[in-house]
Design a protein around this motif. Structure first.
Motif, short mmCIF file in Angstrom:
data_model
loop_
_atom_site.label_atom_id
_atom_site.label_comp_id
_atom_site.label_asym_id
_atom_site.label_seq_id
_atom_site.Cartn_x
_atom_site.Cartn_y
_atom_site.Cartn_z
N UNK A 65 0.81 -1.22 0.00
CA UNK A 65 0.00 0.00 0.00
C UNK A 65 0.85 1.27 0.00
N UNK A 66 2.15 1.13 0.17
CA UNK A 66 3.04 2.30 0.26
C UNK A 66 3.77 2.54 -1.06
N UNK A 73 10.29 3.00 10.18
CA UNK A 73 8.89 2.63 10.38
C UNK A 73 8.65 1.17 10.04
N UNK A 74 9.50 0.58 9.21
CA UNK A 74 9.30 -0.80 8.77
C UNK A 74 9.92 -1.80 9.74
N UNK A 75 10.86 -1.37 10.54
CA UNK A 75 11.57 -2.29 11.43
C UNK A 75 10.67 -2.92 12.48
N UNK A 76 9.66 -2.18 12.94
CA UNK A 76 8.79 -2.68 14.01
C UNK A 76 7.98 -3.88 13.56
N UNK A 77 7.32 -3.77 12.42
CA UNK A 77 6.41 -4.82 11.97
C UNK A 77 6.18 -4.66 10.48
N UNK A 83 3.54 4.03 5.99
CA UNK A 83 3.98 4.72 4.78
C UNK A 83 4.36 6.17 5.05
N UNK A 84 5.11 6.72 4.11
CA UNK A 84 5.35 8.16 4.05
C UNK A 84 4.66 8.74 2.82
N UNK A 85 4.19 7.85 1.92
CA UNK A 85 3.38 8.22 0.76
C UNK A 85 2.62 6.98 0.32
N UNK A 103 3.99 11.24 8.61
CA UNK A 103 4.72 10.03 8.22
C UNK A 103 4.27 8.90 9.14
N UNK A 104 4.67 7.70 8.78
CA UNK A 104 4.30 6.53 9.57
C UNK A 104 2.79 6.37 9.65
#
Length: 163
Positions: A65-66, A73-77, A83-85, A103-104
């Motif tokens: 979706x991004x 932001x992707x490291x967590x899960x 996304x940032x866009x 963001x995020x």
């Protein structure tokens, strides 16, 4: 003849090969590319749908979706879309309090938006309905609040004067 993004490449033709054996400094491949078939991208330009993992020195995929995302932001899960866009046909989802994250944020398709949300076509963002509404409709130019289509449990429609 190597492409300018390559440090080394296979000279399979006279035209510059975009497939590298090794990327030039500050250029990184997409994850799972293997020499001699590396596509190398400049770290600051990035690639739509990917983020640079500087530790592993590769571009890794964002959630579908991004259009753009960032490593932090992707490291967590990686199963969540942070996304940032947003990608095409996906729309930013406001926070629960209807503040707009810069963001995020999550991006969702209109067909999969939660029932207690509405799409505001003026700014292209999906907002949450008022707590009293189970479902609501978009804001029109003359409205300041979305139209409540059905009430949440414990809430009832306001009776209006009838002539």
């Amino acid at each position: 003849m190597c492409h300018t993004n390559c440090k080394y490449c296979s000279n399979s033709s006279t035209s510059p090969s975009t497939l590298c054996q090794k990327c030039k400094e500050l250029y990184y491949p997409i994850i799972n590319d293997n020499p001699p078939n590396l596509h190398c991208y400049y770290y600051q330009n990035g690639i739509d749908g990917y983020y640079l993992d500087g530790d592993d020195r590769v571009f890794k995929p964002c959630h579908q979706s991004c259009k753009k995302c960032e490593k932090e932001y992707m490291e967590d899960d990686t199963t969540e879309n942070k996304c940032t866009e947003c990608a095409t046909n996906y729309y930013k989802l406001a926070n629960n309090d209807n503040t707009i994250p810069s963001s995020n944020f999550s991006c969702i398709k209109l067909t999969s938006k939660p029932s207690n949300t509405f799409f505001n076509s003026n700014d292209g963002i999906i907002y949450y309905c008022n707590v009293a509404c189970n479902s609501c409709s978009s804001i029109s130019a003359s409205q300041t609040e979305p139209k409540c289509d059905s009430c949440s449990n414990g809430y009832y429609p306001l009776e209006t004067d009838r002539d």
